[in-house]
Design a protein around this motif. Structure first.
Motif, PDB file in Angstrom:
ATOM      1  N   GLY A 186     -16.984 -24.571  45.287  1.00 52.45           N
ATOM      2  CA  GLY A 186     -15.743 -23.809  45.378  1.00 52.45           C
ATOM      3  C   GLY A 186     -14.592 -24.618  45.923  1.00 52.45           C
ATOM      4  O   GLY A 186     -14.787 -25.641  46.591  1.00 52.45           O
ATOM      5  N   ASP A 191     -12.674 -18.395  45.474  1.00 52.68           N
ATOM      6  CA  ASP A 191     -13.810 -18.816  44.648  1.00 52.68           C
ATOM      7  C   ASP A 191     -14.918 -19.424  45.504  1.00 52.68           C
ATOM      8  O   ASP A 191     -16.100 -19.348  45.150  1.00 52.68           O
ATOM      9  CB  ASP A 191     -13.379 -19.758  43.521  1.00 52.68           C
ATOM     10  CG  ASP A 191     -12.843 -21.092  43.988  1.00 52.68           C
ATOM     11  OD1 ASP A 191     -13.642 -21.995  44.239  1.00 52.68           O
ATOM     12  OD2 ASP A 191     -11.612 -21.234  44.087  1.00 52.68           O
ATOM     13  N   VAL A 194     -17.123 -16.600  46.449  1.00 53.07           N
ATOM     14  CA  VAL A 194     -18.029 -16.239  45.358  1.00 53.07           C
ATOM     15  C   VAL A 194     -19.186 -17.228  45.293  1.00 53.07           C
ATOM     16  O   VAL A 194     -20.351 -16.844  45.108  1.00 53.07           O
ATOM     17  CB  VAL A 194     -17.277 -16.185  44.017  1.00 53.07           C
ATOM     18  CG1 VAL A 194     -18.245 -15.852  42.876  1.00 53.07           C
ATOM     19  CG2 VAL A 194     -16.159 -15.150  44.062  1.00 53.07           C
ATOM     20  N   HIS A 195     -18.892 -18.505  45.464  1.00 52.91           N
ATOM     21  CA  HIS A 195     -19.956 -19.507  45.459  1.00 52.91           C
ATOM     22  C   HIS A 195     -20.949 -19.271  46.601  1.00 52.91           C
ATOM     23  O   HIS A 195     -22.162 -19.454  46.421  1.00 52.91           O
ATOM     24  CB  HIS A 195     -19.362 -20.918  45.575  1.00 52.91           C
ATOM     25  CG  HIS A 195     -18.930 -21.494  44.270  1.00 52.91           C
ATOM     26  ND1 HIS A 195     -17.789 -21.076  43.619  1.00 52.91           N
ATOM     27  CD2 HIS A 195     -19.481 -22.450  43.484  1.00 52.91           C
ATOM     28  CE1 HIS A 195     -17.663 -21.765  42.500  1.00 52.91           C
ATOM     29  NE2 HIS A 195     -18.678 -22.594  42.394  1.00 52.91           N
ATOM     30  N   TYR A 198     -23.235 -16.562  45.566  1.00 51.37           N
ATOM     31  CA  TYR A 198     -24.106 -17.047  44.506  1.00 51.37           C
ATOM     32  C   TYR A 198     -25.180 -17.988  45.044  1.00 51.37           C
ATOM     33  O   TYR A 198     -26.363 -17.859  44.723  1.00 51.37           O
ATOM     34  CB  TYR A 198     -23.229 -17.764  43.481  1.00 51.37           C
ATOM     35  CG  TYR A 198     -23.920 -18.202  42.214  1.00 51.37           C
ATOM     36  CD1 TYR A 198     -24.018 -17.337  41.125  1.00 51.37           C
ATOM     37  CD2 TYR A 198     -24.440 -19.472  42.092  1.00 51.37           C
ATOM     38  CE1 TYR A 198     -24.617 -17.741  39.954  1.00 51.37           C
ATOM     39  CE2 TYR A 198     -25.048 -19.892  40.926  1.00 51.37           C
ATOM     40  CZ  TYR A 198     -25.135 -19.017  39.851  1.00 51.37           C
ATOM     41  OH  TYR A 198     -25.733 -19.425  38.692  1.00 51.37           O
ATOM     42  N   LEU A 207     -16.272  -8.298  42.466  1.00 45.34           N
ATOM     43  CA  LEU A 207     -15.015  -8.856  42.945  1.00 45.34           C
ATOM     44  C   LEU A 207     -13.968  -7.772  43.089  1.00 45.34           C
ATOM     45  O   LEU A 207     -13.823  -6.920  42.216  1.00 45.34           O
ATOM     46  CB  LEU A 207     -14.484  -9.923  41.976  1.00 45.34           C
ATOM     47  CG  LEU A 207     -15.416 -11.055  41.556  1.00 45.34           C
ATOM     48  CD1 LEU A 207     -14.660 -12.044  40.664  1.00 45.34           C
ATOM     49  CD2 LEU A 207     -16.008 -11.758  42.758  1.00 45.34           C
ATOM     50  N   ILE A 232     -15.077 -19.708  39.217  1.00 41.70           N
ATOM     51  CA  ILE A 232     -15.825 -18.442  39.212  1.00 41.70           C
ATOM     52  C   ILE A 232     -16.458 -18.212  37.843  1.00 41.70           C
ATOM     53  O   ILE A 232     -17.608 -17.803  37.729  1.00 41.70           O
ATOM     54  CB  ILE A 232     -14.920 -17.274  39.619  1.00 41.70           C
ATOM     55  CG1 ILE A 232     -14.497 -17.423  41.092  1.00 41.70           C
ATOM     56  CG2 ILE A 232     -15.633 -15.936  39.416  1.00 41.70           C
ATOM     57  CD1 ILE A 232     -13.460 -16.416  41.538  1.00 41.70           C
TER      58      ILE A 232
END
Length: 239
Positions: A186, A191, A194-195, A198, A207, A232
Motif C-alpha cells: 500500500g 489503500d 485495505v492491504h 487483506y 469499503l 486496491i
C-alpha cells in the motif's frame, strides 16, 4: 460501498501469503514482490527512498523503547472477520449512517478515525501517517485501537512528536522492513488500510468513504487517488 470476498486473485502483483490458508495468513508482504511497485511510486512522485529509509529507522528505534504489539495483534483482530475499511472521503459520514458498525471490525485510514468516532464507534485499527486528527487517534489508542503508524520521508517530525503519545503502535514502511517496522503493502493511508485487512486474512473487506474521482482535490491528490485505486484493484476489488 464495495465488498470483496476472499475469492479474488492479484491482478497486477503477486502476493503469496493471502491465499495459502490459515497457517500463512498474517505474514507481512514479501518485499521482493512489493519493491518494483515501490520503485515505480518513487519515480512517479519524485520521492526519496533514502528519506523513507531514514524515517523507518527512526520509527524502529523509537518502538524499540516501548512495547509494540506487533503483527500478531492485527491477525487476532482481522483474521476471518468482516472488515470495514473507512477512507476519509467527504461521503464517509453518510456511508456510516447506512451501516451497522457493530457488524464489522473497523479499520480507519487516518482522518477517517475522527469521523468513525463521531459516529459512535472506536476504530479497531487506525492506519495513519500522522497528518490527520492525531489527537483523536491518541484518544482512540487509549481505548484500545491498534495504530499502524507509517513512516515516510516527510513525517519524521510528526513521528518524534506523536509516537510517544500513542499506544498500541505497530510500525509500517513503504521501504524495506526493519525491527518493529513492517511492510504490509500500500501507498496512501486508505489503500494501505485495505492491504492490512487483506494481508491478515479478512473474511470480507468492505469499503466506505472512498471517492477516487473527487473533482475538488488537487492534481497531486488526484495522482495519489489514482494509485490508491490501482493498488486496491490489484487485490481483486473492482470499481
Amino acid at each position: 460501498m464495495v465488498t470483496l470476498s476472499r475469492t479474488g486473485m492479484w491482478k497486477e502483483y503477486q502476493c503469496t501469503s493471502a491465499y495459502q490458508g490459515p497457517e500463512l495468513a498474517g505474514k507481512t508482504m514479501d518485499f521482493a514482490v512489493w519493491e518494483p511497485v515501490y520503485r515505480e511510486i518513487l519515480q512517479d512522485f519524485g520521492f526519496s527512498r533514502e528519506e523513507d529509509e531514514r524515517a523507518a529507522l527512526l520509527l524502529s528505534q523509537m518502538l524499540d523503547k516501548i512495547h509494540s504489539p506487533g503483527p500478531d495483534a492485527l491477525k487476532k483482530v482481522i483474521y476471518g472477520k468482516e472488515i470495514l475499511v473507512c477512507g476519509n472521503a467527504p461521503t464517509l459520514a453518510d456511508d456510516l449512517d447506512r451501516l451497522d458498525l457493530e457488524r464489522y471490525v473497523v479499520i480507519a485510514a487516518d482522518g477517517a478515525a475522527a469521523v468513525v468516532m463521531d459516529a459512535g464507534r472506536i476504530p479497531d485499527v487506525i492506519v495513519t501517517d500522522l497528518d490527520g486528527d492525531v489527537e483523536r487517534e491518541i484518544e482512540a489508542s487509549k481505548h484500545g485501537s491498534l495504530v499502524v503508524v507509517h513512516a515516510h520521508g516527510d513525517n519524521k517530525g510528526r513521528l518524534l512528536k506523536y509516537v510517544p503519545l500513542l499506544q498500541n503502535i505497530i510500525g509500517s514502511t513503504q521501504a524495506a522492513p526493519l525491527e518493529h517496522v513492517f511492510n504490509f503493502g500500500g501507498f496512501t493511508d486508505g489503500d494501505r488500510a485495505v492491504h492490512v485487512a487483506y494481508e491478515f486474512g479478512a473474511g470480507t473487506i468492505s469499503l466506505a468513504g472512498f471517492f477516487f474521482d473527487d473533482p475538488l482535490v488537487s492534481m497531486f491528490k488526484k495522482k495519489k487517488l489514482k494509485w490508491a485505486r490501482r493498488l486496491i484493484s490489484s487485490l481483486g476489488i473492482c470499481f
